[in-house]
Design a protein around this motif. Structure first.
Motif, PDB file in Angstrom:
ATOM      1  N   THR A 110       0.767  -1.289  -0.137  1.00  0.00           N
ATOM      2  CA  THR A 110      -0.127   0.090  -0.053  1.00  0.00           C
ATOM      3  C   THR A 110       0.798   1.382   0.006  1.00  0.00           C
ATOM      4  N   VAL A 111       1.677   1.437   1.052  1.00  0.00           N
ATOM      5  CA  VAL A 111       2.609   2.699   1.098  1.00  0.00           C
ATOM      6  C   VAL A 111       3.540   2.733  -0.226  1.00  0.00           C
ATOM      7  N   LEU A 112       3.887   1.566  -0.550  1.00  0.00           N
ATOM      8  CA  LEU A 112       4.867   1.873  -2.031  1.00  0.00           C
ATOM      9  C   LEU A 112       4.189   2.177  -3.082  1.00  0.00           C
ATOM     10  N   GLU A 113       2.748   1.811  -3.201  1.00  0.00           N
ATOM     11  CA  GLU A 113       1.848   2.336  -4.181  1.00  0.00           C
ATOM     12  C   GLU A 113       1.841   3.627  -4.212  1.00  0.00           C
ATOM     13  N   GLU A 114       1.480   4.166  -3.014  1.00  0.00           N
ATOM     14  CA  GLU A 114       1.405   5.671  -2.684  1.00  0.00           C
ATOM     15  C   GLU A 114       2.766   6.559  -3.372  1.00  0.00           C
ATOM     16  N   ALA A 115       3.944   5.768  -2.892  1.00  0.00           N
ATOM     17  CA  ALA A 115       5.117   6.475  -3.564  1.00  0.00           C
ATOM     18  C   ALA A 115       5.165   6.298  -5.083  1.00  0.00           C
ATOM     19  N   LYS A 116       4.831   5.182  -5.621  1.00  0.00           N
ATOM     20  CA  LYS A 116       4.845   5.234  -7.164  1.00  0.00           C
ATOM     21  C   LYS A 116       3.888   6.270  -7.708  1.00  0.00           C
ATOM     22  N   ARG A 117       2.678   6.532  -7.045  1.00  0.00           N
ATOM     23  CA  ARG A 117       1.613   7.463  -7.642  1.00  0.00           C
ATOM     24  C   ARG A 117       2.177   8.771  -7.580  1.00  0.00           C
ATOM     25  N   ALA A 118       3.127   9.032  -6.384  1.00  0.00           N
ATOM     26  CA  ALA A 118       3.810  10.299  -6.446  1.00  0.00           C
ATOM     27  C   ALA A 118       4.910  10.428  -7.242  1.00  0.00           C
ATOM     28  N   ARG A 119       5.369   9.420  -8.009  1.00  0.00           N
ATOM     29  CA  ARG A 119       6.454   9.397  -8.873  1.00  0.00           C
ATOM     30  C   ARG A 119       7.868   9.558  -8.206  1.00  0.00           C
ATOM     31  N   VAL A 131       6.417  -7.951  -2.505  1.00  0.00           N
ATOM     32  CA  VAL A 131       5.318  -7.264  -2.810  1.00  0.00           C
ATOM     33  C   VAL A 131       4.804  -7.797  -4.038  1.00  0.00           C
ATOM     34  N   LYS A 132       3.767  -7.658  -4.180  1.00  0.00           N
ATOM     35  CA  LYS A 132       2.924  -8.501  -5.511  1.00  0.00           C
ATOM     36  C   LYS A 132       3.523  -7.826  -6.787  1.00  0.00           C
ATOM     37  N   ASP A 133       3.896  -6.627  -7.050  1.00  0.00           N
ATOM     38  CA  ASP A 133       4.527  -5.771  -8.070  1.00  0.00           C
ATOM     39  C   ASP A 133       5.985  -5.373  -7.852  1.00  0.00           C
ATOM     40  N   ASP A 134       6.866  -5.831  -8.543  1.00  0.00           N
ATOM     41  CA  ASP A 134       8.240  -5.253  -8.297  1.00  0.00           C
ATOM     42  C   ASP A 134       8.531  -3.927  -8.853  1.00  0.00           C
ATOM     43  N   SER A 135       7.615  -3.443  -9.396  1.00  0.00           N
ATOM     44  CA  SER A 135       8.004  -1.958 -10.029  1.00  0.00           C
ATOM     45  C   SER A 135       7.529  -1.194  -9.099  1.00  0.00           C
ATOM     46  N   LEU A 136       7.013  -1.455  -7.859  1.00  0.00           N
ATOM     47  CA  LEU A 136       6.803  -0.691  -6.542  1.00  0.00           C
ATOM     48  C   LEU A 136       8.130  -0.090  -5.958  1.00  0.00           C
ATOM     49  N   TYR A 137       9.244  -0.756  -6.521  1.00  0.00           N
ATOM     50  CA  TYR A 137      10.715  -0.258  -5.776  1.00  0.00           C
ATOM     51  C   TYR A 137      11.595  -0.235  -7.014  1.00  0.00           C
ATOM     52  N   THR A 138      12.441   0.726  -7.151  1.00  0.00           N
ATOM     53  CA  THR A 138      13.367   0.932  -8.363  1.00  0.00           C
ATOM     54  C   THR A 138      14.420  -0.297  -8.306  1.00  0.00           C
ATOM     55  N   ALA A 139      15.061  -0.336  -7.039  1.00  0.00           N
ATOM     56  CA  ALA A 139      16.100  -1.470  -7.099  1.00  0.00           C
ATOM     57  C   ALA A 139      16.394  -1.663  -5.547  1.00  0.00           C
ATOM     58  N   TRP A 140      17.187  -2.633  -5.335  1.00  0.00           N
ATOM     59  CA  TRP A 140      17.554  -3.211  -3.842  1.00  0.00           C
ATOM     60  C   TRP A 140      19.065  -3.489  -3.799  1.00  0.00           C
TER      61      TRP A 140
END
Length: 342
Positions: A110-119, A131-140
């Motif tokens: 949820t919180v990473l979805e919020e960050a993604k929406r904020a670009r 996470v279900k969608d690894d595009s929610l974070y850029t890199a590890w």
């Protein structure tokens, strides 16, 4: 997007820099001004160990105003809800990048979805997120924790074979349950114990703390005298304190640890720890490399592993083999300790 600036003082004159923000394919691309600071929001797990302290120092020394950054540092005190609040605060402040080391792997969608929406690009360090969608974070950025466990177990196997030990009993003091390092190091030990016929006679979480490990070891020593596999140096220090309380000479118990902090290496050099698998906390520079790639419009690798070594007490073990590949081990010396950055 809100930006921070280094203020230049001129008598009676205020200089205002006007700039444009462009968004391309959902990513922020900044038009750089030489005085502009890149804003980083960083949420740290806490300060539960010497390793964590070194990791925080690495971040703070990398992202300084002199190097072009404005760092907002938040300590979660090992509470996931605190981290989620911190990340939401970073989003509200419209930082350029979010970096965090998650308390546990789950519960971030949820919180990473919020960050993604904020670009806002998110870089995860040390522990991973599930996470279900690894595009929610850029890199590890971090360690190969499973490989750490495999190397530590391979070193233990080499020692067991060299000593011709017929029976191996292990007290396993785990890290924080659900943390990436705990999951992977536990898996490696469980698999090795099954493969080699070792007995894990006790297995409990010490939460990566000296106090937690001391309590566990103080209790189980009344039942077992065994090899002790601790999932970080601070747990090992706590376990060692309990062992010395009962046995002035250590009772012949062999300690396996992870982190290889300065204190951990000194304990390895003087024989208190038999095997110490390095967990490199110097992750700030690696995170900065990713940010520089993003600033230049490049796509970084999804995962970046930091380099790590195996340290041992003396020369009983010279190398270990994992999946057909041989790795050298390093006997600890004073010179080696002095050369290290943490």
């Amino acid at each position: 997007m809100k930006k921070r600036y280094i203020a230049g003082m001129m008598a009676g004159v205020a200089v205002i820099a006007i700039f444009t923000i462009c968004f391309t394919q959902g990513k922020k691309e900044n038009i750089k001004d030489e005085k502009e600071l890149i804003t980083i929001g960083f949420s740290q797990v806490g300060a539960e160990s010497d390793w964590r302290t070194a990791n925080s120092i690495s971040i703070k020394e990398t992202f300084t105003p002199e190097r072009g950054y404005d760092l907002i540092f938040e300590d979660a005190r090992q509470d996931q809800s605190n981290q989620i609040m911190a990340i939401r605060s970073f989003i509200q402040q419209d930082v350029d990048y979010i970096i965090f080391s998650p308390v546990v792997e789950d519960g971030w969608d949820t919180v990473l979805e919020e960050a993604k929406r904020a670009r806002i690009p998110v870089i995860v360090i040390d522990r991973m997120v599930n996470v279900k969608d690894d595009s929610l974070y850029t890199a590890w950025v971090g360690s190969d924790f499973y490989m750490q466990g495999e190397k530590a177990c391979a070193a233990l196997k080499a020692y067991v074979d060299a000593q011709e030990m017929e029976k191996v009993n292990i007290v396993h003091i785990q890290g924080t349950l659900g943390a990436t390092a705990q999951i992977a190091r536990t898996q490696a030990l469980t698999e090795a114990a099954s493969r080699y016929g070792w007995n894990i006679v006790a297995q409990e979480s010490g939460d990566y703390t000296e106090a937690g490990a001391y309590e566990i070891m103080n209790r189980v020593l009344n039942e077992y005298d065994d090899i002790d596999y601790c999932e970080n140096d601070n747990e090992t220090f706590g376990a060692l304190e309990a062992i010395k309380k009962k046995y002035s000479n250590g009772g012949g118990i062999k300690l396996i640890s992870f982190d290889a902090t300065e204190k951990g290496l000194r304990y390895t050099m003087n024989g208190n720890i038999m095997i110490n698998m390095e967990c490199n906390p110097m992750q700030g520079p690696e995170a900065e490399k990713i940010i520089k790639q993003l600033q230049d419009g490049k796509t970084p690798q999804k995962q970046a592993f930091v380099p790590e070594q195996i340290f041992v007490d003396g020369n009983v073990i010279t190398d270990v083999c994992v999946d057909g590949k041989t790795y050298d081990v390093q006997p600890v010396t004073e010179e080696l300790i002095e050369m290290r950055d943490y």
